[in-house]
Design a protein around this motif. Structure first.
Motif, short mmCIF file in Angstrom:
data_model
loop_
_atom_site.label_atom_id
_atom_site.label_comp_id
_atom_site.label_asym_id
_atom_site.label_seq_id
_atom_site.Cartn_x
_atom_site.Cartn_y
_atom_site.Cartn_z
N GLY A 1 56.51 18.18 -35.30
CA GLY A 1 55.84 19.43 -35.63
C GLY A 1 55.20 19.37 -37.01
N ARG A 2 55.90 18.74 -37.96
CA ARG A 2 55.34 18.58 -39.31
C ARG A 2 54.10 17.70 -39.29
N ARG A 3 54.15 16.64 -38.49
CA ARG A 3 52.98 15.77 -38.37
C ARG A 3 51.78 16.55 -37.83
N ALA A 4 52.03 17.34 -36.81
CA ALA A 4 50.95 18.10 -36.18
C ALA A 4 50.34 19.11 -37.16
N ALA A 5 51.14 19.59 -38.10
CA ALA A 5 50.66 20.58 -39.07
C ALA A 5 49.86 19.95 -40.22
N MET A 6 49.92 18.64 -40.36
CA MET A 6 49.18 17.97 -41.44
C MET A 6 47.68 18.08 -41.18
N PRO A 7 46.90 18.38 -42.22
CA PRO A 7 45.44 18.38 -42.04
C PRO A 7 44.95 16.98 -41.67
N PRO A 8 43.94 16.87 -40.81
CA PRO A 8 43.43 15.55 -40.41
C PRO A 8 43.04 14.67 -41.61
N GLU A 9 42.49 15.29 -42.68
CA GLU A 9 42.10 14.49 -43.85
C GLU A 9 43.33 13.86 -44.50
N ALA A 10 44.44 14.59 -44.52
CA ALA A 10 45.67 14.06 -45.12
C ALA A 10 46.19 12.89 -44.27
N ARG A 11 46.11 13.03 -42.95
CA ARG A 11 46.55 11.93 -42.08
C ARG A 11 45.66 10.71 -42.28
N SER A 12 44.34 10.92 -42.40
CA SER A 12 43.41 9.80 -42.61
C SER A 12 43.69 9.10 -43.93
N ALA A 13 43.89 9.87 -44.98
CA ALA A 13 44.18 9.29 -46.30
C ALA A 13 45.49 8.51 -46.25
N ALA A 14 46.49 9.05 -45.57
CA ALA A 14 47.78 8.36 -45.45
C ALA A 14 47.60 7.03 -44.72
N GLY A 15 46.82 7.03 -43.65
CA GLY A 15 46.58 5.80 -42.90
C GLY A 15 45.91 4.73 -43.76
N ARG A 16 44.96 5.13 -44.58
CA ARG A 16 44.29 4.18 -45.48
C ARG A 16 45.27 3.62 -46.52
N SER A 17 46.12 4.48 -47.08
CA SER A 17 47.12 4.02 -48.06
C SER A 17 48.10 3.05 -47.44
N ILE A 18 48.55 3.36 -46.23
CA ILE A 18 49.49 2.47 -45.52
C ILE A 18 48.82 1.13 -45.23
N ARG A 19 47.57 1.16 -44.75
CA ARG A 19 46.82 -0.07 -44.47
C ARG A 19 46.74 -0.93 -45.73
N ASP A 20 46.31 -0.32 -46.84
CA ASP A 20 46.11 -1.08 -48.07
C ASP A 20 47.43 -1.66 -48.58
N ALA A 21 48.51 -0.88 -48.47
CA ALA A 21 49.82 -1.37 -48.91
C ALA A 21 50.26 -2.56 -48.06
N LEU A 22 50.11 -2.45 -46.75
CA LEU A 22 50.55 -3.53 -45.86
C LEU A 22 49.73 -4.79 -46.05
N LEU A 23 48.43 -4.66 -46.24
CA LEU A 23 47.58 -5.84 -46.38
C LEU A 23 47.92 -6.67 -47.61
#
Length: 193
Positions: free
Chosen positions: A16-38
């Motif tokens: 439910g918390r994930r669903a409430a996150m704004p799409p921009e926040a999810r996109s930014a999180a995905g980019r941060s995770i990608r950059d950290a993993l790489l």
């Protein structure tokens, strides 16, 4: 040891918390995770990485998959079997994905068998939450518990999470498999256990 009801309630709350996150926040999180993993040494050196295609509100993996593939890493992605287990096939770019069961995109390449995950140098796993000991709360189907059980003890297994999903402790059952690390947008890679 906690009961299944507590896992079910916690899973519903976190989703439910994930669903409430704004799409921009999810996109930014995905980019941060990608950059950290790489930039994780094990990921940089890996010949083969078992990963997954994010769906719904999960932290985005699509740009990560593309980046790994473009730099020459052999990427294995899951294919859901009728019994809930996971088969694996190679990712050959975004155009190689086709709709699979339950709306999950999966690779169109020939399957390599459920044991193929055991040949990966790094395994990325979806999770709803992970605790500081590495206990992973998934969606409840057990697919990744079976896959992670096939991975050797020296292999880096990483759950991809939003910041609030790395928690002090989680309920567990005997079949639950731990991960060795988690990656979050704020903390990057956190080694667990």
């Amino acid at each position: 040891m906690h009961d299944i009801a507590s896992k079910t309630g916690l899973r519903a709350e976190l989703l439910g918390r994930r669903a409430a996150m704004p799409p921009e926040a999810r996109s930014a999180a995905g980019r941060s995770i990608r950059d950290a993993l790489l930039s994780v040494p094990e990921v940089e050196m890996a010949g083969t990485i078992a990963a997954y295609v994010s769906i719904g509100t999960e932290p985005d993996t699509r740009s990560l998959l593309f980046a790994l593939w473009k730099r020459g890493t052999y990427v294995l992605l899951p294919r859901l079997l009728p019994d809930g287990d996971l088969d694996w096939a190679s990712y050959e770019g975004p155009d190689s994905l086709v709709p699979g069961p339950r709306g999950c995109p999966e690779p169109s390449e020939p399957p390599r068998g459920p044991g193929a995950v055991g040949s990966a140098d790094v395994v990325l796993a979806p999770a709803v939450a992970v605790d500081r000991t590495g206990m992973r709360l998934g969606r409840g189907g057990g697919s990744y518990d079976r896959a992670l059980a096939r991975v050797g003890p020296a292999i880096l297994t990483v759950a991809l999470l939003y910041d609030a999903e790395l928690v002090p402790n989680l309920p567990s059952e005997p079949h639950d498999q731990r991960v060795r690390a988690a990656v979050t947008p704020s903390e990057g890679l956190v080694r667990l256990g």
